[in-house]
Design a protein around this motif. Sequence first.
Motif, PDB file in Angstrom:
ATOM      1  N   GLY A  64       0.951  -1.337   0.116  1.00 43.65           N
ATOM      2  CA  GLY A  64       0.368   0.038   0.159  1.00 43.65           C
ATOM      3  C   GLY A  64       1.016   1.106  -0.411  1.00 43.65           C
ATOM      4  N   ASN A  65       0.249   2.177  -0.114  1.00 42.39           N
ATOM      5  CA  ASN A  65       0.705   3.886  -0.163  1.00 42.39           C
ATOM      6  C   ASN A  65       1.611   4.033   1.329  1.00 42.39           C
ATOM      7  N   ILE A  66       2.203   5.411   1.125  1.00 41.48           N
ATOM      8  CA  ILE A  66       2.092   6.308   2.936  1.00 41.48           C
ATOM      9  C   ILE A  66       0.451   7.106   3.031  1.00 41.48           C
ATOM     10  N   PRO A  67      -0.129   6.406   4.144  1.00 47.13           N
ATOM     11  CA  PRO A  67      -0.662   7.603   4.271  1.00 47.13           C
ATOM     12  C   PRO A  67      -0.973   9.049   4.407  1.00 47.13           C
ATOM     13  N   ASN A  68      -2.179   9.669   4.083  1.00 45.97           N
ATOM     14  CA  ASN A  68      -1.762  11.858   3.759  1.00 45.97           C
ATOM     15  C   ASN A  68      -1.661  11.468   5.614  1.00 45.97           C
ATOM     16  N   SER A  69      -2.159  10.119   6.209  1.00 41.78           N
ATOM     17  CA  SER A  69      -1.942  11.042   7.929  1.00 41.78           C
ATOM     18  C   SER A  69      -0.343  11.038   8.623  1.00 41.78           C
ATOM     19  N   VAL A  70       0.128  10.301   7.439  1.00 39.93           N
ATOM     20  CA  VAL A  70       1.850  10.927   8.112  1.00 39.93           C
ATOM     21  C   VAL A  70       1.796  12.540   8.615  1.00 39.93           C
ATOM     22  N   GLY A  71       1.589  13.013   7.373  1.00 37.79           N
ATOM     23  CA  GLY A  71       1.778  14.526   8.206  1.00 37.79           C
ATOM     24  C   GLY A  71       1.310  15.389   9.513  1.00 37.79           C
ATOM     25  N   GLN A  72       0.724  14.117  10.067  1.00 38.90           N
ATOM     26  CA  GLN A  72       0.056  14.998  11.443  1.00 38.90           C
ATOM     27  C   GLN A  72       0.537  14.706  12.542  1.00 38.90           C
ATOM     28  N   LEU A  73       2.001  13.660  12.010  1.00 39.57           N
ATOM     29  CA  LEU A  73       2.974  13.151  13.160  1.00 39.57           C
ATOM     30  C   LEU A  73       3.914  14.562  13.061  1.00 39.57           C
ATOM     31  N   ARG A  74       3.961  15.618  14.057  1.00 41.25           N
ATOM     32  CA  ARG A  74       5.003  16.788  13.671  1.00 41.25           C
ATOM     33  C   ARG A  74       6.170  16.610  14.518  1.00 41.25           C
ATOM     34  N   ARG A  75       6.047  15.573  15.320  1.00 41.26           N
ATOM     35  CA  ARG A  75       7.409  15.090  16.175  1.00 41.26           C
ATOM     36  C   ARG A  75       8.424  14.078  15.094  1.00 41.26           C
ATOM     37  N   LEU A  76       7.254  13.513  14.414  1.00 47.45           N
ATOM     38  CA  LEU A  76       8.281  12.597  13.957  1.00 47.45           C
ATOM     39  C   LEU A  76      10.075  13.690  12.984  1.00 47.45           C
ATOM     40  N   GLU A  77      11.094  12.529  13.093  1.00 44.41           N
ATOM     41  CA  GLU A  77      12.298  12.900  13.202  1.00 44.41           C
ATOM     42  C   GLU A  77      12.536  11.895  11.806  1.00 44.41           C
ATOM     43  N   GLU A  78      12.043  10.297  11.768  1.00 44.12           N
ATOM     44  CA  GLU A  78      13.141   9.340  11.374  1.00 44.12           C
ATOM     45  C   GLU A  78      11.500   8.345  10.624  1.00 44.12           C
ATOM     46  N   LEU A  79      11.639   8.408   9.238  1.00 46.38           N
ATOM     47  CA  LEU A  79      10.830   7.276   8.340  1.00 46.38           C
ATOM     48  C   LEU A  79      11.679   6.705   8.357  1.00 46.38           C
ATOM     49  N   HIS A  80      11.887   4.986   8.318  1.00 41.92           N
ATOM     50  CA  HIS A  80      11.971   3.868   7.628  1.00 41.92           C
ATOM     51  C   HIS A  80      11.310   3.261   7.351  1.00 41.92           C
ATOM     52  N   LEU A  81      10.935   2.683   5.933  1.00 48.95           N
ATOM     53  CA  LEU A  81      10.085   1.829   5.075  1.00 48.95           C
ATOM     54  C   LEU A  81      10.559   1.247   3.882  1.00 48.95           C
ATOM     55  N   GLU A  82      12.216   1.182   3.843  1.00 48.90           N
ATOM     56  CA  GLU A  82      12.505   0.846   3.247  1.00 48.90           C
ATOM     57  C   GLU A  82      12.291  -1.399   2.226  1.00 48.90           C
ATOM     58  N   ASN A  83      12.665  -1.178   1.830  1.00 48.41           N
ATOM     59  CA  ASN A  83      12.738  -3.444   1.318  1.00 48.41           C
ATOM     60  C   ASN A  83      11.388  -3.166   2.323  1.00 48.41           C
ATOM     61  N   ASN A  84      10.614  -3.070   1.457  1.00 42.50           N
ATOM     62  CA  ASN A  84       9.114  -3.224   1.581  1.00 42.50           C
ATOM     63  C   ASN A  84       8.386  -3.812   0.359  1.00 42.50           C
ATOM     64  N   LEU A  85       7.345  -3.011   0.433  1.00 41.52           N
ATOM     65  CA  LEU A  85       6.283  -3.633  -1.303  1.00 41.52           C
ATOM     66  C   LEU A  85       4.867  -2.730  -1.542  1.00 41.52           C
ATOM     67  N   MET A  86       5.645  -1.635  -0.396  1.00 40.89           N
ATOM     68  CA  MET A  86       4.786  -0.220  -0.775  1.00 40.89           C
ATOM     69  C   MET A  86       5.011   0.565  -2.671  1.00 40.89           C
ATOM     70  N   SER A  87       3.747   1.251  -1.728  1.00 37.57           N
ATOM     71  CA  SER A  87       3.917   1.447  -3.637  1.00 37.57           C
ATOM     72  C   SER A  87       3.190   3.069  -3.444  1.00 37.57           C
ATOM     73  N   GLY A  88       2.647   3.920  -4.808  1.00 38.07           N
ATOM     74  CA  GLY A  88       1.825   4.983  -4.946  1.00 38.07           C
ATOM     75  C   GLY A  88       3.139   6.116  -4.405  1.00 38.07           C
ATOM     76  N   GLU A  89       2.599   7.675  -5.048  1.00 35.10           N
ATOM     77  CA  GLU A  89       3.241   8.246  -5.015  1.00 35.10           C
ATOM     78  C   GLU A  89       3.150   9.066  -3.537  1.00 35.10           C
ATOM     79  N   LEU A  90       3.668   9.777  -3.652  1.00 37.22           N
ATOM     80  CA  LEU A  90       4.607  10.491  -1.769  1.00 37.22           C
ATOM     81  C   LEU A  90       3.496  11.330  -1.621  1.00 37.22           C
ATOM     82  N   PRO A  91       2.576  11.142  -0.042  1.00 36.17           N
ATOM     83  CA  PRO A  91       2.170  11.491   0.359  1.00 36.17           C
ATOM     84  C   PRO A  91       2.328  13.518   0.437  1.00 36.17           C
ATOM     85  N   LEU A  92       1.421  14.538   0.117  1.00 38.83           N
ATOM     86  CA  LEU A  92       2.096  15.799  -0.221  1.00 38.83           C
ATOM     87  C   LEU A  92       1.772  16.482   0.764  1.00 38.83           C
ATOM     88  N   ALA A  93       1.228  15.955   2.182  1.00 41.16           N
ATOM     89  CA  ALA A  93       1.446  16.292   3.681  1.00 41.16           C
ATOM     90  C   ALA A  93       2.495  15.519   4.207  1.00 41.16           C
TER      91      ALA A  93
END
Length: 718
Positions: free
Chosen positions: A277-306
Amino acid sequence: MPFCSLEFVLLLSFASLSTSCTEQERSSLVDFRDGLSLEGNGGLNVSWVNSTDCCKWEGISCSSDGVVTDVLLSSKSLEGRIPPSLSNLTGLLNLNLSCNSLYGKLPAELVFSSSIIILDVSFNHLSGSLPEKQSSNPSLPLKVLNISSNFFSGQLPFTTMQVMNNLVALNASNNSFMGLMPSSICNHAPSLATLDLCLNEFSGPVSPDFGNCSMLKLLMAGQNNLIGVLPHELFSATSLEQLSFPKNDLQGILDASNLVKLTNLIILDLGSNGFHGNIPNSVGQLRRLEELHLENNLMSGELPLALDNCTRLKYITLRNNSFRGDLGRVNFTQLDLRTADFSMNYFTGTVPESIYACSNLIALRLAYNKFHGQFSPSIANLRSLSFLSIVSNSFTNITDALQKLKSCSNLTSLLIGTNFNGETIPESEAIDGFENLQVLTLDGCPLVGKIPLWLSKIQKLEILDLSNNQLTGPIPSWIDKLQLLFYLDISNNSLAGDIPIALMNMPMIQYQKKGVRLDPKFLELPVYWTPTRQYRILNAFPILLNLGNNGITGSIPPEIDQLKMLDVLNFSSNNLSGEIPWQISNLTSLQVLDLSNNQLTGEIPPALTDLHFLSIFNVSNNELEGSVPTGWQFDTFTNSSYSGNSKLCGPMLRVVQCYSGKAPQAPMKRGHKKTISALALGISFGGLAALALLACLLLARLVYDDHTENLVPLHRRR
């Protein structure tokens, strides 16, 4: 680190002016000291003198009334067992024996101590299972338990977890614990804030019970055998600041309604699983997020604008998924990026202009996508950029790219191969800069032209890969001016001429004292040389000289023995002639030696059996002759190492066997038979003169035949 900070906060030790400790406490400490090996006592037999006050011993602290409260002996090279008698220190609050060589079991008396608050035995050789609850232990005062990096096995006992009601931090990582993760631990230890179970053998699904850990801030269980989906109850643990489950077999999608609950999340690491699946747009609400590791999976789609709402985002790695679209959808200007890895996806377009605004960016990898075009002049804004990889895209105009990239003065690693299709490598000396560059790969483009002089100016260069191009001309004589170069791959080109003596004078390959200097600093991102091999530090690379598949002529210089530090030597598929110099046997670190597909003659030097680390050896398709060496590594090489040399013989060659002096005598030649018959006739008639004459003839004929026999190739002696 959160765990270390927590331990520091909980460290309860008091400076002591006391001049005495009890005899029982001294005896317990002496028992520990005397149980250590003579070589692994860390000097305690000198500093812990029986006649002195144990409160003044190294690593010991006492309260004001002389009670031992702290035993702090981390990194003292201690070797031996931990005795149960340490539990006789009834006032002990903090026991730290980490980073030693202690072995055996962890005494139950210490785990279930009625006084210890911090117990740290990490980075030792302890083994066995964690002690189970003894009889009816009351609630334990233990708050911090660090047993990481040992050899513990079995399950984390439920009964033991049940009595650790005050536990705040548990680090059991890097052991061999198995079974289900202790999900009910928060039911018994409601204040648990840190749980690190990485690098074990835990299996099964992630339990919904972890949602009850209302105080849990750090949950790490990477590199186990976990399966299934992340239960939605887990996202009720809203205090989580780090959620890390990399390198498992988890599946499912990142549910937008669940993810948005973790508003305190700083690190999300779900890399190397089976998420889709894709990265949900709600990731933009994680305002404290400093690291996002999603390598080596089966994810797809465009990156969320948020995503550009995550203004604290410093590290993002999406490597090896099926993301697509234009990266320019995201406004990177708002982010505080330090490391960004978008490699091995299907991103298109040019490098977004907004990425050039990330002035704190240290590492950027865009490799193996569908980017095209040229770099913007704004790349000069990336003043902190150290690592850049754009391998395997469709970038153009290599001269322009190098002119712009040289403005990134902090670049240490530049991997730009498999681009600039068929262009001419610039030879202009106007290309300068790159004063800090250590790694340069320009392979597989395929570029035409000669190896350019401007490379000689990159004095800190340690790794140079120009392989798989169409470069012509000789190997330049200035190559030894690159004082730090230890990895040179110029294979699969059209280079000509002899092997220059300058190549035998490369300082970093010549001397061990130079080799030790190799920078041990971690690369900003690992370099993936093959799909399964990665290098995180420069001195992990092999010391390599690869000239294979060119048009190089002449002989192999005997001065080759100066390159004593070589791990890999490949001169295959050239037009080399002459003999294999025995001096190669002095390259005692050699692991790979490939001289195949040349015109080499003579024997394989028997001295090569001194290469005790040699694991790959290939001299096939030459004109070698004689017996193949045997012994040591040479007993492991198969027939394929020697095929295409019709005059070679040896036990490892299935068809050709060497002649042995102990073999049955060959049938006597016809000339010998005639001479012996004549000799017999002379003896019969007693003609002494004829006998002497015939004897001389026989001797002369035998000497002649033996001489000519030695001229016959070994494989024809049957």
